[in-house]
Design an enzyme around this catalytic site. Sequence first.
Site, short mmCIF file in Angstrom:
data_model
loop_
_atom_site.label_atom_id
_atom_site.label_comp_id
_atom_site.label_asym_id
_atom_site.label_seq_id
_atom_site.Cartn_x
_atom_site.Cartn_y
_atom_site.Cartn_z
N VAL A 122 -15.76 -19.91 -33.80
CA VAL A 122 -16.01 -21.30 -34.19
C VAL A 122 -14.70 -22.05 -34.43
CG1 VAL A 122 -17.18 -22.79 -35.88
CG2 VAL A 122 -18.23 -20.62 -35.22
N LYS A 165 -22.15 -19.68 -45.26
CA LYS A 165 -23.44 -19.69 -45.97
C LYS A 165 -23.52 -18.59 -47.02
CE LYS A 165 -23.98 -17.33 -41.87
NZ LYS A 165 -24.33 -17.25 -40.50
N GLU A 192 -21.88 -28.50 -43.40
CA GLU A 192 -22.92 -28.78 -42.39
C GLU A 192 -23.17 -27.59 -41.45
OE1 GLU A 192 -24.79 -32.00 -41.88
OE2 GLU A 192 -25.86 -30.28 -41.08
N VAL A 202 -25.88 -24.12 -41.97
CA VAL A 202 -27.31 -23.97 -41.64
C VAL A 202 -27.58 -24.68 -40.31
CG1 VAL A 202 -29.70 -24.38 -42.39
CG2 VAL A 202 -27.90 -24.11 -44.11
N GLY A 245 -23.94 -12.03 -28.85
CA GLY A 245 -22.85 -12.39 -29.77
C GLY A 245 -23.22 -13.35 -30.89
N GLU A 300 -24.62 -11.47 -36.87
CA GLU A 300 -23.54 -11.31 -37.85
C GLU A 300 -22.81 -10.00 -37.54
OE1 GLU A 300 -22.98 -13.72 -40.42
OE2 GLU A 300 -24.38 -14.73 -39.10
N ASP A 321 -29.50 -13.33 -44.11
CA ASP A 321 -28.87 -14.56 -43.61
C ASP A 321 -29.83 -15.74 -43.78
OD1 ASP A 321 -26.72 -15.94 -41.94
OD2 ASP A 321 -28.48 -16.25 -40.68
N LYS A 381 -29.34 -19.21 -46.16
CA LYS A 381 -29.54 -20.58 -45.68
C LYS A 381 -30.64 -21.27 -46.48
CE LYS A 381 -27.76 -19.34 -41.13
NZ LYS A 381 -28.08 -18.69 -39.86
N1 HSE Z 1 -26.17 -14.73 -37.27
C1 HSE Z 1 -26.58 -16.08 -37.40
C2 HSE Z 1 -27.87 -16.27 -36.62
C3 HSE Z 1 -25.49 -16.99 -36.86
O1 HSE Z 1 -28.24 -15.38 -35.84
O2 HSE Z 1 -28.52 -17.29 -36.80
C4 HSE Z 1 -25.65 -18.43 -37.26
O3 HSE Z 1 -25.61 -18.62 -38.64
#
Ligand code: HSE
Length: 431
Positions: free
Chosen positions: A14, A105, A129, A132, A187, A190, A201, A205
Amino acid sequence: MKKINVGLIGFGNVGSGVIKILHDKRNLLSEKVGVEINIKKVCDKDFSAKRNVSLDKSLITKDAKDIIHDPQIDIIIELIGGVHPAKEHITEALKKGKNIVTANKALLAQHGRELFTLARDRGKSIYFEASVGAGIPIIKSLREGLVANHFYNIFGIVNGTSNFILSKMANDQCTFDQALRQAKENGFAEKDHTLDIAGIDSAHKLILLTYLCFGRLVNINDIFIEGIAEISLADVTYAKELGFQIKLLAIAKKEKDELEVRVHPTLIPQGHLLSSVTGINNAIYVSSDLAGNLLFYGPGAGQLSAASAVVSDLVDLTQGIKAGLFRPTLNIVPDKTIKKLRKIDDIESRYYIRFMAEDKPGVLAKISGVLAKFGISIASVTQKERTRAQVVPIVMIIHEAREKNLREALGIIDRLSVIKHKSVAIRMEEV
Ligand code: HSE
């Protein structure tokens, strides 16, 4: 044109996307924003890996302190992810008077209270931003676009990896393991993919979404979390035959003066918009008093979509700096009608249940007898096969029942001699 200096900590996927956008869209951004956004330093522990952008050597550092202590840097972008050392970097940077943009997050879900308080005390802001829904502008929409609204509930597909796996199982008849392997190859998962499939995850969020909608920064332990690891191809297929899709939903739902916060696989009707969200896409469906029911949809992961959100935060921050003002984000105000969080035992839901039972007379009567004792009413029953194998799946949909009652009933049913495997129960939502 005023120049605003920015430091980037984390030159990964990113991070390099952010540099690429700031380079490729330089003219467009300065025209729209009225300031020059200048990347002054970039920190990473390893610059040897290949990226799709190149950096001038003079910008590179391996020491985050070179950015945090640089008095000319106004904004720091943190994109290293994980809790440590991101937390220490952001804390130090806020103390040094920097504004922060982050996609982290996990960090904000666990330490948001402390970091947001520190930012406010120092007259600085933390923008998040990209944390999420990647490039979906959900945070800004909830915070600013829907500022006058009261929210009733949030139903979010907020983990692209889990959604990819469930969609692959439903549409391509892949097993869980085959689908997980493909998700990892893409890819988006996480570093530790259990965060995705165990629902952690999504819970991180959900904490941020609940904070924005209901003004409560709930603890991760307050959220009931169940991942998708136990979902079998059989359940995905039976659900589909019955007219449902199984999705990993992050739910915050106001029920009278209580708030339910939970993450779990959920059967939703095939006709609902959320059921058509496939692959790595995310969707957040919110109900509000003024704007009504809204759906925010798009890719939930990916280099440029996440970087697009980071750049949007960056631009927001430049506006305050340009005007020479502390331009805090709008206050997040608690919904005072919410008195407590509802425990999972007390939620009421319809359920899909799969029993693995002996194929002989009287089995259904035994199961329904136990359910009846707990006041649980059956909406439909299907026996999926008739084989000589003797153990057959019996799929049942039950009407609204209290979770605690259902769990107790299943505990008893699973001990019946005619039941051969632990029963599977999946919650249903009308949304
Ligand atoms: N591992 C997260 C997903 C990446 O699969 O949504 C984006 O936050």
